[in-house]
Design a protein around this motif. Structure first.
Motif, PDB file in Angstrom:
ATOM      1  N   GLN A   1       0.692  -1.336  -0.036  1.00  0.00           N
ATOM      2  CA  GLN A   1      -0.001   0.013   0.029  1.00  0.00           C
ATOM      3  C   GLN A   1       0.862   1.158   0.100  1.00  0.00           C
ATOM      4  O   GLN A   1       1.987   1.348   0.772  1.00  0.00           O
ATOM      5  CB  GLN A   1      -0.870   0.001   1.154  1.00  0.00           C
ATOM      6  CG  GLN A   1      -1.854   1.150   1.407  1.00  0.00           C
ATOM      7  CD  GLN A   1      -2.773   1.355   2.483  1.00  0.00           C
ATOM      8  OE1 GLN A   1      -3.350   0.261   2.750  1.00  0.00           O
ATOM      9  NE2 GLN A   1      -2.679   2.422   3.488  1.00  0.00           N
ATOM     10  N   PHE A   2       0.418   2.147  -0.842  1.00  0.00           N
ATOM     11  CA  PHE A   2       1.106   3.472  -0.996  1.00  0.00           C
ATOM     12  C   PHE A   2      -0.041   4.663  -0.717  1.00  0.00           C
ATOM     13  O   PHE A   2      -1.051   4.553  -1.241  1.00  0.00           O
ATOM     14  CB  PHE A   2       1.929   3.511  -2.152  1.00  0.00           C
ATOM     15  CG  PHE A   2       3.001   2.701  -2.303  1.00  0.00           C
ATOM     16  CD1 PHE A   2       4.202   2.900  -1.745  1.00  0.00           C
ATOM     17  CD2 PHE A   2       2.909   1.439  -3.220  1.00  0.00           C
ATOM     18  CE1 PHE A   2       5.461   1.866  -2.049  1.00  0.00           C
ATOM     19  CE2 PHE A   2       3.576   0.400  -3.152  1.00  0.00           C
ATOM     20  CZ  PHE A   2       5.001   0.636  -2.834  1.00  0.00           C
ATOM     21  N   ASP A   3       0.692   5.670   0.024  1.00  0.00           N
ATOM     22  CA  ASP A   3      -0.317   6.993   0.084  1.00  0.00           C
ATOM     23  C   ASP A   3       0.484   8.089  -0.483  1.00  0.00           C
ATOM     24  O   ASP A   3       1.525   8.393  -0.528  1.00  0.00           O
ATOM     25  CB  ASP A   3      -0.466   7.157   1.777  1.00  0.00           C
ATOM     26  CG  ASP A   3      -0.973   6.184   2.529  1.00  0.00           C
ATOM     27  OD1 ASP A   3      -1.776   5.597   2.030  1.00  0.00           O
ATOM     28  OD2 ASP A   3      -0.560   6.237   3.564  1.00  0.00           O
ATOM     29  N   PHE A   4      -0.607   8.575  -1.478  1.00  0.00           N
ATOM     30  CA  PHE A   4      -0.167   9.846  -2.406  1.00  0.00           C
ATOM     31  C   PHE A   4      -0.995  10.809  -1.905  1.00  0.00           C
ATOM     32  O   PHE A   4      -2.306  10.775  -1.785  1.00  0.00           O
ATOM     33  CB  PHE A   4      -0.164   9.507  -3.705  1.00  0.00           C
ATOM     34  CG  PHE A   4       0.752   8.431  -4.338  1.00  0.00           C
ATOM     35  CD1 PHE A   4       2.161   8.723  -4.616  1.00  0.00           C
ATOM     36  CD2 PHE A   4       0.409   7.159  -4.469  1.00  0.00           C
ATOM     37  CE1 PHE A   4       3.024   7.727  -5.095  1.00  0.00           C
ATOM     38  CE2 PHE A   4       1.158   6.038  -4.940  1.00  0.00           C
ATOM     39  CZ  PHE A   4       2.445   6.255  -5.243  1.00  0.00           C
ATOM     40  N   HIS A   5      -0.278  11.991  -1.886  1.00  0.00           N
ATOM     41  CA  HIS A   5      -1.067  13.246  -1.274  1.00  0.00           C
ATOM     42  C   HIS A   5      -1.620  14.076  -2.704  1.00  0.00           C
ATOM     43  O   HIS A   5      -0.761  14.821  -3.348  1.00  0.00           O
ATOM     44  CB  HIS A   5      -0.307  14.254  -0.550  1.00  0.00           C
ATOM     45  CG  HIS A   5      -0.016  13.181   0.732  1.00  0.00           C
ATOM     46  ND1 HIS A   5      -0.942  12.931   1.771  1.00  0.00           N
ATOM     47  CD2 HIS A   5       1.304  13.212   1.396  1.00  0.00           C
ATOM     48  CE1 HIS A   5      -0.290  12.257   2.868  1.00  0.00           C
ATOM     49  NE2 HIS A   5       1.010  12.327   2.365  1.00  0.00           N
ATOM     50  N   TYR A   6      -2.843  13.783  -3.032  1.00  0.00           N
ATOM     51  CA  TYR A   6      -3.355  14.534  -4.400  1.00  0.00           C
ATOM     52  C   TYR A   6      -4.280  15.766  -3.983  1.00  0.00           C
ATOM     53  O   TYR A   6      -5.327  15.426  -3.167  1.00  0.00           O
ATOM     54  CB  TYR A   6      -4.227  13.409  -4.871  1.00  0.00           C
ATOM     55  CG  TYR A   6      -4.976  13.818  -6.231  1.00  0.00           C
ATOM     56  CD1 TYR A   6      -4.310  14.199  -7.338  1.00  0.00           C
ATOM     57  CD2 TYR A   6      -6.168  14.371  -6.180  1.00  0.00           C
ATOM     58  CE1 TYR A   6      -5.084  14.378  -8.558  1.00  0.00           C
ATOM     59  CE2 TYR A   6      -6.990  14.568  -7.364  1.00  0.00           C
ATOM     60  CZ  TYR A   6      -6.204  14.882  -8.328  1.00  0.00           C
ATOM     61  OH  TYR A   6      -7.028  15.300  -9.613  1.00  0.00           O
ATOM     62  N   PHE A   7      -3.611  17.035  -4.410  1.00  0.00           N
ATOM     63  CA  PHE A   7      -4.416  18.061  -4.099  1.00  0.00           C
ATOM     64  C   PHE A   7      -5.334  18.324  -5.262  1.00  0.00           C
ATOM     65  O   PHE A   7      -5.108  18.295  -6.603  1.00  0.00           O
ATOM     66  CB  PHE A   7      -3.511  19.266  -4.098  1.00  0.00           C
ATOM     67  CG  PHE A   7      -2.667  18.830  -2.613  1.00  0.00           C
ATOM     68  CD1 PHE A   7      -3.011  19.405  -1.335  1.00  0.00           C
ATOM     69  CD2 PHE A   7      -1.167  18.304  -2.964  1.00  0.00           C
ATOM     70  CE1 PHE A   7      -2.100  19.001  -0.391  1.00  0.00           C
ATOM     71  CE2 PHE A   7      -0.584  18.239  -1.955  1.00  0.00           C
ATOM     72  CZ  PHE A   7      -1.048  18.316  -0.445  1.00  0.00           C
ATOM     73  N   SER A   8      -6.784  18.647  -4.948  1.00  0.00           N
ATOM     74  CA  SER A   8      -7.701  18.485  -5.990  1.00  0.00           C
ATOM     75  C   SER A   8      -7.685  19.678  -7.168  1.00  0.00           C
ATOM     76  O   SER A   8      -8.257  19.697  -8.175  1.00  0.00           O
ATOM     77  CB  SER A   8      -9.325  18.620  -5.274  1.00  0.00           C
ATOM     78  OG  SER A   8      -9.204  20.129  -4.548  1.00  0.00           O
TER      79      SER A   8
END
Length: 204
Positions: free
Chosen positions: A10-17
């Motif tokens: 599992q990987f977490d990516f911070h996606y800004f809308s």
């Protein structure tokens, strides 16, 4: 040595809308330390996925009779932020007091998963290596904590860049190590490494 590998990572990516980025995925084959071969690529349009649910996707790899099975969940980002130094979160004394109470010893077992968060102020770098022929570099800074990764903007043609950015990470494991790496932006080519420092959270 598998044609049907299972990674289960599992990987977490911070996606800004406000951004319209695609998630680019590459699958590589490695024979040994020196030889690597690209097996295929695919893309996911994050904006097209429903929010607050786990989406099961079977993605065909381009130009290959193969597919990649992924689970992608798009959910509101909590605890992660990038801001300028002048509008630094946690700057308000009353806010800091609330945080001190939230993480006091008596509240330790109220939410076991809520370990805390880390705030990093990236101010500047001094005397970086010159990566370009003109004797300059185009440096940017990447911060990694566990599988979380955030980065500054690029300061062009400068060996003493000032970023003045504040990064806030939620802490998922107190034994994690904050890795701060400075790269030189090199157009379409992979960035050049300029330096790195590793800071164990337990040392903070």
């Amino acid at each position: 040595k598998s044609a049907n590998p299972q990674w289960r990572e599992q990987f977490d990516f911070h996606y800004f809308s406000d951004r319209k980025d695609m998630l680019d995925i590459e699958v590589w084959r490695k024979d040994n330390k020196k030889h690597e071969e690209l097996l295929g690529t695919c893309q996911v349009d994050i904006t097209a996925l429903p929010m607050k649910q786990t989406n099961s996707l079977e993605l065909p790899l381009e130009k290959r009779p193969a597919s990649l099975l992924m689970l992608i969940a798009v959910s509101p980002c909590t605890g992660v932020s990038i801001s300028d130094l002048c509008v630094c979160p946690l700057g308000d004394p009353s806010e800091r007091q609330q945080i001190s109470q939230r993480y006091s010893i008596k509240n330790s077992f109220r939410d076991i998963k809520d370990i805390g968060f880390l705030q990093v102020k990236v101010l500047k770098a001094v005397d970086l290596l010159a990566a370009d022929f003109a004797g300059k570099s185009d440096p940017f800074c990447v911060l990694e904590l566990g599988n979380d990764s955030l980065q500054t903007h690029t300061v062009y043609k400068n060996l003493n860049p000032e970023w003045n950015k504040v990064f806030t990470f939620p802490i998922k494991d107190i034994h994690d190590v904050l890795e701060v790496t400075v790269f030189d932006e090199d157009g379409d080519k992979p960035p050049d490494f300029l330096g790195k420092v590793a800071i164990p959270l337990l040392s903070v």
